[in-house]
Design a protein around this motif. Structure first.
Motif, PDB file in Angstrom:
ATOM      1  N   ALA A 182       1.066  -1.188  -0.101  1.00  0.00           N
ATOM      2  CA  ALA A 182       0.060   0.407   0.092  1.00  0.00           C
ATOM      3  C   ALA A 182       1.003   1.034  -0.475  1.00  0.00           C
ATOM      4  N   LEU A 183       2.160   1.001   0.479  1.00  0.00           N
ATOM      5  CA  LEU A 183       2.802   2.115   0.661  1.00  0.00           C
ATOM      6  C   LEU A 183       4.084   1.800   0.889  1.00  0.00           C
ATOM      7  N   GLU A 184       5.275   2.543  -0.078  1.00  0.00           N
ATOM      8  CA  GLU A 184       6.457   2.192   0.982  1.00  0.00           C
ATOM      9  C   GLU A 184       7.390   4.039   0.687  1.00  0.00           C
ATOM     10  N   GLY A 185       8.204   3.547   0.871  1.00  0.00           N
ATOM     11  CA  GLY A 185       9.316   4.952   0.951  1.00  0.00           C
ATOM     12  C   GLY A 185      10.124   4.983   2.286  1.00  0.00           C
ATOM     13  N   SER A 186      10.902   5.718   2.592  1.00  0.00           N
ATOM     14  CA  SER A 186      11.651   6.387   3.350  1.00  0.00           C
ATOM     15  C   SER A 186      10.272   6.832   5.245  1.00  0.00           C
ATOM     16  N   PRO A 187      10.730   6.759   6.521  1.00  0.00           N
ATOM     17  CA  PRO A 187      10.140   6.676   7.156  1.00  0.00           C
ATOM     18  C   PRO A 187       9.358   8.280   7.230  1.00  0.00           C
ATOM     19  N   ARG A 188      10.498   9.298   6.864  1.00  0.00           N
ATOM     20  CA  ARG A 188       9.771  10.972   6.984  1.00  0.00           C
ATOM     21  C   ARG A 188       8.658  10.670   5.533  1.00  0.00           C
ATOM     22  N   THR A 189       8.768  10.341   4.599  1.00  0.00           N
ATOM     23  CA  THR A 189       8.050   9.947   3.392  1.00  0.00           C
ATOM     24  C   THR A 189       6.022   8.978   3.238  1.00  0.00           C
ATOM     25  N   VAL A 190       6.481   7.542   5.113  1.00  0.00           N
ATOM     26  CA  VAL A 190       6.119   7.470   4.927  1.00  0.00           C
ATOM     27  C   VAL A 190       4.933   7.840   5.820  1.00  0.00           C
ATOM     28  N   PHE A 191       5.197   8.529   7.107  1.00  0.00           N
ATOM     29  CA  PHE A 191       4.460   8.745   8.501  1.00  0.00           C
ATOM     30  C   PHE A 191       3.942  10.185   7.993  1.00  0.00           C
ATOM     31  N   SER A 192       4.942  11.304   7.122  1.00  0.00           N
ATOM     32  CA  SER A 192       4.331  12.124   7.125  1.00  0.00           C
ATOM     33  C   SER A 192       2.885  12.194   6.244  1.00  0.00           C
ATOM     34  N   GLN A 193       2.478  11.373   5.436  1.00  0.00           N
ATOM     35  CA  GLN A 193       1.238  10.454   4.835  1.00  0.00           C
ATOM     36  C   GLN A 193       0.133  10.424   5.827  1.00  0.00           C
ATOM     37  N   VAL A 194      -0.362  10.830   6.878  1.00  0.00           N
ATOM     38  CA  VAL A 194      -1.394  11.221   8.032  1.00  0.00           C
ATOM     39  C   VAL A 194      -2.230   9.840   7.831  1.00  0.00           C
ATOM     40  N   GLU A 195      -2.939  10.647   7.240  1.00  0.00           N
ATOM     41  CA  GLU A 195      -4.445  10.444   6.900  1.00  0.00           C
ATOM     42  C   GLU A 195      -4.540   9.328   6.159  1.00  0.00           C
TER      43      GLU A 195
END
Length: 281
Positions: free
Chosen positions: A224-237
């Motif tokens: 469903a999602l992939e990336g660095s922790p910053r990239t993934v966690f910035s997508q809060v919604e």
């Protein structure tokens, strides 16, 4: 020379559902690469398929379709199973299920003994593995008298003694208290940074996930999602729509931004939050 430790190609896994002849897809068309020396976290709510991925990486399961390669070895070939498990060790959720002996050093020696490693070499590996996880001074202790975090570090030493290039942790901190979790996380980070061991880490603690090089999120058997922790966690919604949390600091900055405070979107740590708040005018 393959620079990938793990390669999944169009990987699917199905199992028999509870009702008669009902096939359930646990994973569907997952394509994924994990570089040697990478620290990858896999997130997903319960039943998303993340533990199935771990078992496929360790050849405990074989794909229904598609391929899983560990350092170039096809896990679906019977003759590769032991080679795969030597390359990719696994640490489970409950350390009590992984400890087999009544003395710590005998437990750590169990794996290499089964591989037929000569006894002088076993002695060396046991001492080395226990030192790496800071449990050498407990080598003559009885495992059942240790704390949860200490037991889990002994379980990790048992895997290390088999000299794997990759270790898969399947929710290995889930049964530990906060100090035990911290001990195990420090051990894992040390193995990754200082010994170059590839780490696959499945967790539901978002603060632990923030330590990774890369995160993948599995939902209903799909990536469903992939990336660095910053990239993934910035997508809060998006994370919330997948039934997952984000680190508390990221959540706080998200709520503050919604209320008009001018903060960066990708805050991951308390220090970053303090810096951002100090710069506000």
């Amino acid at each position: 020379m393959d620079e990938n430790m793990i390669t999944c190609r169009d990987l699917s896994y199905e199992y028999q559902g509870s009702s008669e002849n009902k096939i359930k897809l646990a994973l569907e068309n997952i394509t994924l690469e994990v570089k040697k020396g990478e620290f990858l976290v896999i997130l997903g709510r319960n039943g998303s398929g993340k533990s199935t991925v771990a078992k496929l990486m360790n050849a405990l399961l074989t794909p229904s379709s598609g391929k899983m390669y560990i350092d170039g070895l096809d896990t679906s070939k019977e003759e590769n199973v032991w080679k795969v498990r030597n390359k990719a060790g696994m640490v489970f959720q409950n350390p009590d299920n992984q400890i087999v002996a009544t003395i710590v050093e005998e437990d750590v020696a169990f794996g290499p003994e089964n591989l037929g490693v000569p006894s002088e070499e076993i002695r060396k590996r046991v001492d080395q593995s226990l030192k790496r996880v800071n449990m050498y001074e407990y080598r003559r202790h009885a495992p059942h008298l240790l704390s949860g975090g200490q037991k889990q570090r002994v379980a990790i030493a048992g895997v290390l003694a088999m000299m794997p290039e990759c270790i898969i942790f399947d929710e290995s901190t889930a049964m530990l208290d906060p100090s035990g979790r911290k001990e195990v996380m420090n051990t894992i980070k040390d193995l990754n940074k200082n010994y170059g061991i590839t780490i696959i880490f499945i967790t539901h603690y978002m603060e632990e996930a923030a330590e990774a090089d890369r995160i993948i999120v599995i939902d209903e058997g799909k990536l469903a999602l992939e990336g660095s922790p910053r990239t993934v966690f910035s997508q809060v919604e998006k994370m919330k729509s997948l039934g997952l949390d984000v680190p508390q600091v990221t959540e706080l900055s998200y709520e503050l931004r919604r209320n008009g405070v001018n903060l960066s979107k990708d805050i991951l740590t308390i220090d970053e939050m303090v810096n951002e708040l100090c710069q506000l005018r």
